[in-house]
Design a protein around this motif. Structure first.
Motif, PDB file in Angstrom:
ATOM      1  N   PHE A  56     -11.770  30.762 -24.366  1.00 13.44           N
ATOM      2  CA  PHE A  56     -13.070  30.152 -25.302  1.00 13.44           C
ATOM      3  C   PHE A  56     -12.594  30.497 -26.848  1.00 13.44           C
ATOM      4  O   PHE A  56     -12.799  29.765 -27.635  1.00 13.44           O
ATOM      5  CB  PHE A  56     -13.866  31.197 -24.821  1.00 13.44           C
ATOM      6  N   GLY A  57     -11.857  31.556 -26.990  1.00 17.61           N
ATOM      7  CA  GLY A  57     -11.829  31.842 -28.466  1.00 17.61           C
ATOM      8  C   GLY A  57     -10.577  30.871 -29.190  1.00 17.61           C
ATOM      9  O   GLY A  57     -10.698  30.446 -30.165  1.00 17.61           O
ATOM     10  N   ILE A  58      -9.529  30.155 -28.288  1.00 16.26           N
ATOM     11  CA  ILE A  58      -8.701  29.461 -28.604  1.00 16.26           C
ATOM     12  C   ILE A  58      -9.358  28.004 -28.791  1.00 16.26           C
ATOM     13  O   ILE A  58      -9.089  27.471 -29.938  1.00 16.26           O
ATOM     14  CB  ILE A  58      -7.766  29.220 -27.517  1.00 16.26           C
ATOM     15  N   VAL A  59     -10.228  27.650 -28.135  1.00 15.15           N
ATOM     16  CA  VAL A  59     -10.876  26.304 -28.124  1.00 15.15           C
ATOM     17  C   VAL A  59     -11.813  26.484 -29.402  1.00 15.15           C
ATOM     18  O   VAL A  59     -11.946  25.790 -30.383  1.00 15.15           O
ATOM     19  CB  VAL A  59     -11.761  26.019 -26.817  1.00 15.15           C
ATOM     20  N   PHE A  60     -12.597  27.634 -29.438  1.00 14.77           N
ATOM     21  CA  PHE A  60     -13.498  27.740 -30.835  1.00 14.77           C
ATOM     22  C   PHE A  60     -12.809  27.688 -32.045  1.00 14.77           C
ATOM     23  O   PHE A  60     -13.288  27.068 -33.111  1.00 14.77           O
ATOM     24  CB  PHE A  60     -14.039  29.425 -30.787  1.00 14.77           C
ATOM     25  N   THR A  61     -11.394  28.317 -31.926  1.00 13.81           N
ATOM     26  CA  THR A  61     -10.492  28.310 -33.324  1.00 13.81           C
ATOM     27  C   THR A  61     -10.119  26.735 -33.459  1.00 13.81           C
ATOM     28  O   THR A  61     -10.272  26.219 -34.826  1.00 13.81           O
ATOM     29  CB  THR A  61      -9.703  29.172 -33.341  1.00 13.81           C
ATOM     30  N   LYS A  62      -9.563  26.278 -32.633  1.00 11.60           N
ATOM     31  CA  LYS A  62      -8.944  24.796 -32.589  1.00 11.60           C
ATOM     32  C   LYS A  62     -10.049  23.750 -32.860  1.00 11.60           C
ATOM     33  O   LYS A  62      -9.651  22.770 -33.708  1.00 11.60           O
ATOM     34  CB  LYS A  62      -8.196  24.381 -31.370  1.00 11.60           C
ATOM     35  N   ALA A  63     -10.966  23.880 -32.484  1.00 10.45           N
ATOM     36  CA  ALA A  63     -12.235  22.865 -32.870  1.00 10.45           C
ATOM     37  C   ALA A  63     -13.014  23.013 -34.195  1.00 10.45           C
ATOM     38  O   ALA A  63     -13.956  22.469 -34.315  1.00 10.45           O
ATOM     39  CB  ALA A  63     -13.146  22.845 -31.647  1.00 10.45           C
ATOM     40  N   GLU A  64     -12.498  24.088 -34.447  1.00 12.46           N
ATOM     41  CA  GLU A  64     -13.210  24.656 -36.162  1.00 12.46           C
ATOM     42  C   GLU A  64     -14.556  24.968 -36.021  1.00 12.46           C
ATOM     43  O   GLU A  64     -15.416  24.838 -36.873  1.00 12.46           O
ATOM     44  CB  GLU A  64     -12.846  23.660 -36.931  1.00 12.46           C
ATOM     45  N   VAL A  65     -15.150  25.242 -34.701  1.00 16.92           N
ATOM     46  CA  VAL A  65     -16.367  25.683 -34.486  1.00 16.92           C
ATOM     47  C   VAL A  65     -16.802  27.062 -35.286  1.00 16.92           C
ATOM     48  O   VAL A  65     -17.896  27.103 -35.608  1.00 16.92           O
ATOM     49  CB  VAL A  65     -16.784  26.072 -32.975  1.00 16.92           C
ATOM     50  N   ILE A  66     -15.800  27.677 -35.639  1.00 16.55           N
ATOM     51  CA  ILE A  66     -15.847  29.053 -36.194  1.00 16.55           C
ATOM     52  C   ILE A  66     -15.792  28.779 -37.815  1.00 16.55           C
ATOM     53  O   ILE A  66     -15.914  29.803 -38.431  1.00 16.55           O
ATOM     54  CB  ILE A  66     -15.040  30.120 -35.763  1.00 16.55           C
ATOM     55  N   SER A  67     -15.752  27.588 -38.128  1.00 15.22           N
ATOM     56  CA  SER A  67     -15.659  27.341 -39.728  1.00 15.22           C
ATOM     57  C   SER A  67     -17.061  27.377 -40.489  1.00 15.22           C
ATOM     58  O   SER A  67     -17.803  26.702 -39.974  1.00 15.22           O
ATOM     59  CB  SER A  67     -14.977  26.005 -39.941  1.00 15.22           C
ATOM     60  N   ALA A 147     -14.550  35.594 -33.151  1.00 14.83           N
ATOM     61  CA  ALA A 147     -13.303  34.845 -33.548  1.00 14.83           C
ATOM     62  C   ALA A 147     -12.988  34.786 -34.816  1.00 14.83           C
ATOM     63  O   ALA A 147     -11.717  34.896 -35.210  1.00 14.83           O
ATOM     64  CB  ALA A 147     -13.681  33.349 -33.158  1.00 14.83           C
ATOM     65  N   GLN A 148     -13.792  34.819 -35.763  1.00 14.09           N
ATOM     66  CA  GLN A 148     -13.375  34.797 -37.352  1.00 14.09           C
ATOM     67  C   GLN A 148     -12.572  36.013 -37.383  1.00 14.09           C
ATOM     68  O   GLN A 148     -11.734  36.093 -38.343  1.00 14.09           O
ATOM     69  CB  GLN A 148     -15.005  34.988 -38.170  1.00 14.09           C
ATOM     70  N   THR A 151      -9.066  35.479 -36.638  1.00 17.98           N
ATOM     71  CA  THR A 151      -8.231  34.868 -37.194  1.00 17.98           C
ATOM     72  C   THR A 151      -7.763  35.724 -38.389  1.00 17.98           C
ATOM     73  O   THR A 151      -6.884  35.155 -39.259  1.00 17.98           O
ATOM     74  CB  THR A 151      -9.039  33.703 -37.970  1.00 17.98           C
TER      75      THR A 151
END
Lengths: 179, 183
Positions: A56-67, A147-148, A151
Motif C-alpha cells: 500500500f505504501g509503495i503504491v501510494f508513493t509511486k502514484a503520488e497520492v501522498i503529494s 507515508a510522507q 519518504t
C-alpha cells in the motif's frame, strides 16, 4: 514433539472472547475500521498486515497520492488523477465486498466476514468538513501522513503528533459535541 | 522493467491496489480498512486518562499499527529504490499560483518551502502543519473516519457516505489557503 496449540486455534475458530462484550461497542464508536474477528492470535500474525501496508505504501508513493501538490490540484479541479484513484478504489472495493457477501467468502481462519452498518449522524457532516479543511492544508489524510514520514519528510511527524492531539481533544469534548 | 516502475504510476493501477486492500484485510482476518483509527488507538494506548472514548482494549486493534508501520516502510522503500528522478508534473495554473507564494521546489512529494523544520516555526508553517494536523485528527474522528474508512470502506459496503470532507477541502484550497499562504 509437535506444537499443536497453533493448529488447535486455526481449526477451531470458536475461541470467542465473550468477556468483553461492551468493549466492542466502545471500540467501534465513531470508527469504521475495526477488528471484527473474535479470534485471538500471537502478535506475529500481525506481520501479514504489515506486508499489505508495505504494498500500500509503495503504491501510494509511486502514484503520488501522498503529494501535497496532487491534493492541491484535486481541490482546484485541475487534475483527474486523485479522482481516478479514489473512484477506482471505491469500485474495486465495492465489487470485492459484493463478492465476499454473495459467495460467503470466509477469512483464512475460516471465520465469517462480518459487516455492521453504521448509523448516520450529524457528526459525519461537521467532522467531515473540519477534516477536509485540514486535508487541503497538510496535503495528507491519515494514510499518506504515515507515508510522507517514510519518504524522509520527518517534519510530517509534527503533523502526525498534532493529529493525535486533535483526536484526543475530540475524545475529551465528545459528549458535548452535536452528533 | 525497473525503468517502468520508476515512472509515476497511473491512477488506475493505484486505485485498483487501494481498492484491493479492502478484501485483502477482510480475508486475512476480518479487519475493516481504515487508517485514522490509529490516531485514536495511539490515544488509548498512551494517554487514555479517564476519557471513556479511549477506554477500550486497544491491543485488539494492534493489527492496524502493523498496517501503518508497513505503509511507512513501503514509502521508504519506494523512495529509496525506485523513485523517479524527475520533478513532479503539476497543472501549470497551480504552478503559477504557488509561485506567488514562493513555492517552486517540485523535487519532493511535498514542497520543501513549507514542509521543513526551518519553516515549521514561521506563522505559515505553524498554521499549516500544526493547525492542519489538528483539524485532520479532530475532524476525521468526529466524522467517524477518514478517506480510507469513510469513503473507500464505507462506500464498498454501500453505506451512506458523507462527502462533506470534499466541501471542506474546496473551501480551504480555494478560499482560505490564499490568505494563509501569504502569512
Amino acid at each position: 514433539m509437535i506444537d499443536t496449540s497453533y493448529q488447535h486455534k486455526t481449526h477451531q475458530p470458536l475461541v470467542v472472547e465473550q468477556l468483553n462484550d461492551t468493549d466492542y461497542e466502545v471500540r467501534a464508536q465513531d470508527t469504521m475500521c475495526v477488528n471484527e474477528s473474535h479470534l485471538q492470535h500471537k502478535w506475529y500474525h500481525n506481520i501479514k498486515y504489515a506486508i499489505v501496508g508495505i504494498i500500500f505504501g509503495i503504491v501510494f508513493t509511486k502514484a503520488e497520492v501522498i503529494s501535497w501538490f496532487r491534493i492541491q490540484e484535486m481541490f482546484r479541479l485541475q487534475s483527474f488523477h486523485m479522482y481516478g484513484v479514489i473512484g477506482t478504489a471505491v469500485v474495486v472495493g465495492m465489487i470485492s465486498v459484493w463478492l465476499i457477501k454473495r459467495f460467503n467468502i470466509k477469512t483464512i481462519y475460516g471465520e465469517k466476514i462480518e459487516f455492521h452498518p453504521k448509523k448516520f449522524n450529524k457528526g459525519q457532516i461537521i467532522g467531515g468538513l473540519i477534516f477536509g479543511l485540514g486535508w487541503a492544508m497538510t496535503g495528507a489524510c491519515p494514510g499518506p501522513l504515515f507515508a510522507q514520514i517514510g519518504t524522509g519528510a520527518l517534519v510530517a511527524l509534527v503533523v502526525l503528533l498534532s493529529a493525535v492531539t486533535g483526536t484526543w481533544v475530540y475524545g475529551y469534548f465528545r459528549e458535548r459535541l452535536p452528533h | 522493467m525497473i525503468e517502468l516502475l520508476k515512472q509515476p504510476w497511473p491512477w488506475y493501477v493505484a486505485g485498483a491496489f487501494v481498492g484491493l486492500t479492502v478484501p485483502a484485510l477482510l480475508i486475512l482476518g476480518n479487519k475493516h480498512f481504515g487508517i485514522s483509527a490509529n490516531l485514536r488507538h495511539a490515544c488509548a494506548a498512551c494517554l487514555p486518562t479517564n476519557i471513556k472514548f479511549f477506554k477500550y482494549n486497544w491491543k485488539k486493534e494492534m493489527w492496524n499499527f502493523f498496517f501503518v508501520g508497513g505503509i511507512l516502510l513501503g514509502a521508504f522503500l519506494a523512495t529509496q529504490f525506485f523513485s523517479s528522478p524527475d520533478p513532479i508534473q503539476v497543472n501549470q495554473t497551480l504552478v503559477e499560483e504557488l509561485k506567488g507564494y514562493g513555492i517552486n521546489d517540485y523535487s519532493k512529494m511535498i514542497p520543501a518551502q513549507i514542509f521543513s523544520f526551518e519553516n515549521l516555526f514561521s506563522i505559515r508553517g505553524l498554521v499549516l502543519l500544526v493547525g492542519g494536523g489538528f483539524l485532520v485528527g479532530f475532524g476525521s474522528r468526529y466524522a467517524g473516519g477518514c478517506t480510507s474508512g469513510h469513503s473507500i470502506m464505507g462506500l464498498s459496503d454501500l453505506q451512506k457516505p458523507s462527502l462533506s470532507f470534499m466541501v471542506g477541502g474546496f473551501i480551504m484550497a480555494n478560499l482560505l489557503l490564499p490568505f494563509i499562504m501569504k502569512l
